[in-house]
Design an enzyme around this catalytic site. Structure first.
Site, short mmCIF file in Angstrom:
data_model
loop_
_atom_site.label_atom_id
_atom_site.label_comp_id
_atom_site.label_asym_id
_atom_site.label_seq_id
_atom_site.Cartn_x
_atom_site.Cartn_y
_atom_site.Cartn_z
N THR A 190 0.83 -1.21 0.00
CA THR A 190 0.00 0.00 0.00
C THR A 190 0.86 1.26 0.00
OG1 THR A 190 -0.10 0.20 2.41
CG2 THR A 190 -1.73 -1.25 1.37
N HIS A 197 1.07 3.30 2.27
CA HIS A 197 1.51 3.58 3.64
C HIS A 197 3.03 3.72 3.73
CE1 HIS A 197 1.04 3.74 7.96
NE2 HIS A 197 1.91 2.75 8.10
#
Length: 157
Positions: free
Chosen positions: A89, A91
């Site tokens: 992701t 992130h």
């Protein structure tokens, strides 16, 4: 020419008398424990014991701990140690960018040497190849603390 003189001056890597705190992120602790060990061993080789060693949950918490330590005004340098491994992701980018910016902000806001030892890697193999980053951070922290003292006109050793 003054920059070359400072770079070649062994006194700039003399950690004796310096107060340096280390902050370790526990996320990916099997990596950050080794970074901490590398940093601590190099700091000792340069002539100092860590003044403090703190642990925080992850890379995003490192800047806050550094900020709290810097506010005390009793340290010469700080070292942030962490490891962010890319996942599936966005992130990863968020954590890398935010933690790096936070570390730099502490250094600039407080005028204290802060070495950024947050590994940002694609996989664990890359992290393991970079364990010596802990020792590099110890050297950078000592050199920058000595430089700050020199520029303030303080005795460097």
């Amino acid at each position: 020419m003054q920059n070359a003189r400072l770079r070649d001056d062994p006194a700039m890597l003399d950690a004796s008398g310096l107060r340096i705190a280390l902050v370790q992120a526990r996320f990916n602790v099997h990596i950050t424990d080794r970074l901490l060990q590398s940093c601590t061993q190099e700091l000792r080789r340069l002539g100092a014991e860590p003044a403090r060693v703190l642990s925080v949950p992850g890379a995003l918490e490192l800047p806050q701990a550094l900020e709290l330590l810097a506010r005390g005004g009793e340290l010469d340098a700080l070292v942030a140690l962490g490891c962010v491994i890319r996942g599936a992701t966005y992130h990863f980018e968020l954590v890398c960018d935010t933690s790096a910016a936070g570390v730099q902000q502490v250094a600039l806001r407080h005028g204290i040497a802060v070495a950024n030892g947050i590994l940002t890697v694609e996989d664990e193999a890359q992290a393991l190849e970079r364990i010596d980053k802990g020792a590099e951070c110890a050297r950078a922290a000592v050199e920058m603390a000595r430089l700050a003292r020199t520029l303030r006109g303080e005795r460097t050793a």
